[in-house]
Design a protein around this motif. Structure first.
Motif, mmCIF file in Angstrom:
data_model
loop_
_atom_site.group_PDB
_atom_site.id
_atom_site.type_symbol
_atom_site.label_atom_id
_atom_site.label_comp_id
_atom_site.label_asym_id
_atom_site.label_seq_id
_atom_site.Cartn_x
_atom_site.Cartn_y
_atom_site.Cartn_z
ATOM 1 N N LYS A 104 -3.295 15.584 -0.321
ATOM 2 C CA LYS A 104 -2.577 14.568 -1.095
ATOM 3 C C LYS A 104 -2.626 13.222 -0.382
ATOM 4 O O LYS A 104 -2.802 12.187 -1.012
ATOM 5 N N TYR A 105 -2.520 13.215 0.929
ATOM 6 C CA TYR A 105 -2.551 11.965 1.679
ATOM 7 C C TYR A 105 -3.880 11.249 1.493
ATOM 8 O O TYR A 105 -3.932 10.045 1.286
ATOM 9 N N THR A 144 -6.184 11.797 -0.938
ATOM 10 C CA THR A 144 -6.632 11.594 -2.316
ATOM 11 C C THR A 144 -5.686 10.733 -3.130
ATOM 12 O O THR A 144 -6.107 10.149 -4.126
ATOM 13 N N ASP A 145 -4.429 10.618 -2.751
ATOM 14 C CA ASP A 145 -3.448 9.859 -3.527
ATOM 15 C C ASP A 145 -3.544 8.381 -3.160
ATOM 16 O O ASP A 145 -3.446 7.999 -2.004
#
Length: 64
Positions: free
Chosen positions: A4-5, A7-8
């Motif tokens: 998430k880090y 890709t977000d």
């Protein structure tokens, strides 16, 4: 969390913290002078350690 880090795109760099720290320089050590004496009446010795109760015996599989 790592995926998430990376890709977000909504995660941004946090704003810098605006603060000021004042530090007093340490007192210079003097090896030849003695420390100031503490008055004996201001030091009070108290026995604040309560008496410990023995721990209850825990039964194990081998005790049965």
């Amino acid at each position: 969390m790592a995926v998430k880090y990376y890709t977000d795109d909504s995660i941004v760099q946090p704003q810098p913290v605006q603060c000021r720290v004042d530090v007093n320089p340490p007192a210079k050590a003097d090896l030849f002078s003695s420390a100031s004496e503490v008055p004996h009446n201001s030091v009070v010795a108290k026995n604040t350690v309560p008496a410990l109760k023995p721990a209850p015996k825990t039964l194990t599989l081998f005790d049965l």
